[in-house]
Enzyme design. Structure first.
Site, short mmCIF file in Angstrom:
data_model
loop_
_atom_site.label_atom_id
_atom_site.label_comp_id
_atom_site.label_asym_id
_atom_site.label_seq_id
_atom_site.Cartn_x
_atom_site.Cartn_y
_atom_site.Cartn_z
N HIS A 275 0.82 -1.21 0.00
CA HIS A 275 0.00 0.00 0.00
C HIS A 275 0.86 1.27 0.00
CE1 HIS A 275 -4.45 0.62 0.44
NE2 HIS A 275 -4.04 1.87 0.50
N ARG A 278 1.56 2.80 3.35
CA ARG A 278 0.50 3.57 4.00
C ARG A 278 -0.36 2.74 4.96
NH1 ARG A 278 -0.33 8.40 1.02
NH2 ARG A 278 -2.55 8.52 1.47
#
Length: 382
Positions: A275, A278
């Site tokens: 991600h 994140r």
């Protein structure tokens, strides 16, 4: 703009601090964010020489379609806050360059509008918390004309993004002195993105987590589906597989056992991803997880995102076995700086780097890439 990193520096000056901070930041101590880039530096090229490389081509096939370059645009939420019609300009630029683009489920532009502007765009979904709403969202994407559905599966709970708090970003985006001052001192963003969007389309809001477009709007704010996802399991993937007729991709896999489960559930492809740093801070970089996932994935196409900034990064991932890679933040910044033309320029820069590096590696086709062209931890000066 001579490289993808140049767009980030320009966007830092162009965008209000809360919005730039949302795009640039990651979770907690940014360990995974840094590691994603560092992983590529752990591999050095071992090129071949005196090879006729005058017939170079970057074309590759994926899900029944031939693309012209082995990279695409990753899904990024809230792109319409950083660039006017940001999701559409990214998707249109990708279509014009014949590379894949994935629309985020947290886009502020209805998925119907994006697919109409750029047919062939993929749709990425954050699944709602109950089966009925999952079914409705999947059916909405199907009726809209999407052929590839990407399920992002690494968000059982929201991440600890302290960076958002420090820069003053929140959803709904709340008025603040910092945001007001940043807007006034950044007139190109204020007039060219925010006020232009407000006058032409109203206050931006989330729509793509719901069964239908036109979801309820909170006045002067955005609305997002924050329903619990910590109970979602492979049973939900099986349910979607039965319903979805097109290509089904799982994004957010790092563990080989999950790659094997994806194959068992009839998934068509995997995107190895943390991600962009994140979610779980400290999660292994996708490039380092790639070999293990490939071993478990069988003949499924395995793709990669997170950390790609140069053509050399693209080729390193492909040499290790990835079918293609996806790039996020730089294309968001390019849209903020130059709209569709900015994204097209960024695509052109990365494509040119891939082309040059193919020539210097001594290859004409992507299928000539293999791990023997790499050595780990053998870069000059290290």
């Amino acid at each position: 703009m001579l490289s993808l990193d140049d767009f980030e520096q320009a966007a830092r000056r162009r965008l209000p601090r809360p919005i730039f901070g949302y795009i640039a930041g990651a979770a907690e101590d940014n360990q995974s964010l840094r590691a994603n880039r560092d992983a590529f530096a752990r591999y050095g090229f071992v090129p071949r020489v005196l090879v006729n490389v005058s017939a170079r081509s970057q074309q590759f096939d994926l899900f029944g379609r031939r693309y012209d370059a082995p990279f695409g645009i990753a899904p990024m939420g809230l792109s319409a806050l950083s660039a006017y019609r940001g999701d559409i300009v990214q998707a249109r630029a990708a279509r014009a360059s014949n590379i894949p683009a994935i629309l985020s489920g947290t886009s502020l532009i209805p998925l119907e509008d994006v697919i109409q502007a750029a047919p062939g765009t993929w749709f990425q979904a954050y699944l709602p918390g109950d089966p009925a709403r999952i079914d409705a969202l999947v059916e909405r994407a199907r009726k809209s004309g999407y052929e590839t559905l990407v399920l992002t599966v690494d968000i059982p709970v929201s991440a600890n993004r302290e960076n958002n708090v420090r820069t003053g970003f929140s959803t709904p985006l709340k008025p603040s002195l910092r945001l007001a001052w940043d807007g006034l001192t950044r007139p190109r963003w204020l007039a060219g993105t925010f006020l232009r969007t407000l006058l032409a389309h109203g206050m931006p809001h989330f729509e793509n987590s719901f069964a239908t477009r036109g979801a309820p709007i909170l006045s002067a704010s955005v609305l997002r589906d924050f329903s619990a996802r910590d109970h979602l399991s492979w049973e939900h993937v099986a349910r979607i597989r039965r319903q979805w007729p097109g290509a089904l991709v799982i994004k957010g896999i790092l563990h080989p056992d999950d790659a094997a489960l994806a194959r068992e559930h009839g998934v068509d492809g995997i995107i190895v991803s943390n991600h962009g740093g994140r979610q779980l801070d400290g999660a292994v970089p996708p490039l380092l997880a790639l070999p293990g996932v490939l071993d478990a994935a069988g003949d499924m196409p395995v793709m990669l995102d997170s950390g790609v900034r140069r053509g050399g990064d693209v080729l390193k991932a492909l040499a290790l076995g990835a079918r293609c890679v996806f790039v996020g933040r730089p294309f968001n910044y390019a849209a903020a700086i130059g709209g569709e033309a900015g994204v097209a320029h960024a695509i052109g820069l990365l494509r040119a780097e891939v082309d040059r590096n193919m020539a210097m590696l001594g290859i004409n086709r992507l299928d000539e890439l293999h791990p023997g062209l790499l050595r780990r931890d053998e870069l000059p000066g290290r």
